[in-house]
Design an enzyme around this catalytic site. Structure first.
Site, PDB file in Angstrom:
ATOM      1  N   GLU A 182     -11.746 -12.912  29.705  1.00  0.00           N
ATOM      2  CA  GLU A 182     -10.741 -12.505  28.590  1.00  0.00           C
ATOM      3  C   GLU A 182     -11.578 -13.108  26.969  1.00  0.00           C
ATOM      4  O   GLU A 182     -12.356 -14.059  27.116  1.00  0.00           O
ATOM      5  CB  GLU A 182      -9.342 -13.755  28.555  1.00  0.00           C
ATOM      6  N   ASP A 225      -4.476 -21.264  33.439  1.00  0.00           N
ATOM      7  CA  ASP A 225      -5.537 -20.751  33.105  1.00  0.00           C
ATOM      8  C   ASP A 225      -6.332 -19.699  34.487  1.00  0.00           C
ATOM      9  O   ASP A 225      -6.883 -18.791  34.300  1.00  0.00           O
ATOM     10  CB  ASP A 225      -6.913 -21.614  32.842  1.00  0.00           C
ATOM     11  N   ASP A 279     -11.290 -16.807  32.522  1.00  0.00           N
ATOM     12  CA  ASP A 279     -10.502 -17.156  31.372  1.00  0.00           C
ATOM     13  C   ASP A 279     -11.108 -18.469  30.798  1.00  0.00           C
ATOM     14  O   ASP A 279     -10.831 -19.538  31.200  1.00  0.00           O
ATOM     15  CB  ASP A 279      -8.949 -17.627  31.552  1.00  0.00           C
TER      16      ASP A 279
END
Length: 183
Positions: free
Chosen positions: A70, A143, A10
């Site tokens: 992501e 995160d 992420d």
């Protein structure tokens, strides 16, 4: 015995989350979860170097078969989008450096895969991951759980479901499986 290791990332400019998921014969195990803390880096370029170096270190430690990352979400602040895209690029470059296939997922798709709701909160995603993967404690930075969610989303997207393709419709399935269906 089928084994896959998926590295989830992420990307972020304060924290970049990572999660390493091992899938062995439909059994999932979290190998590592955490964040790359970028707060002490003095420039954006040093943050990108740190993301690249740490991503490469994770790749060398866990030898993932695939990277699930992501995608940056579309926001109103163009400068933030640019910085997030660069952070994503640094992690992608590390995977490319080691010839690891890369798969990108929108945040909404990841949330939908994990919670069943595309607009779920980060806290809901973390709670569902704890339940699904029997995790006792998550890192405080969300995160990390978002990165693990990207890895799990990728696993779900590419799982061998062994569904027979001989059914033309639900009606056909019911006709061929009367003993398995209750009214």
């Amino acid at each position: 015995m089928e084994e896959r290791i998926i590295l989830g990332i992420d990307p972020g400019t304060t924290f970049t989350g990572y999660g390493v998921l091992e899938a062995r014969d439909n059994h999932l195990q979290v190998l590592s979860i955490g964040v790359i803390d970028l707060r002490k880096e003095s420039t954006h370029f040093l943050k990108l170097k740190r993301i690249f170096d740490r991503s490469l270190s994770l790749i060398e430690s866990y030898h993932p078969d695939e990277l699930a990352i992501e995608a940056p979400f579309y926001g109103k602040n163009v400068q933030s989008m640019l910085k997030l895209g660069r952070a994503q690029g640094a992690a992608i470059a590390a995977a490319l450096h080691r010839d690891i296939p890369i798969f990108e997922y929108a945040p909404r798709k990841i949330k939908l895969a994990i919670t069943g709701k595309g607009n779920a909160s980060k806290e809901q995603v973390a709670a569902m991951l704890m339940s699904l993967l029997n995790i006792r404690e998550m890192p405080p930075q969300l995160d990390a759980s978002d990165a693990l969610a990207a890895a799990l989303c990728h696993y779900y997207q590419n799982q061998n479901l062994n569904i027979p393709s001989s059914f033309k419709s639900w009606k056909d399935f019911i006709q061929k499986n009367k003993g398995r269906v209750s009214e």
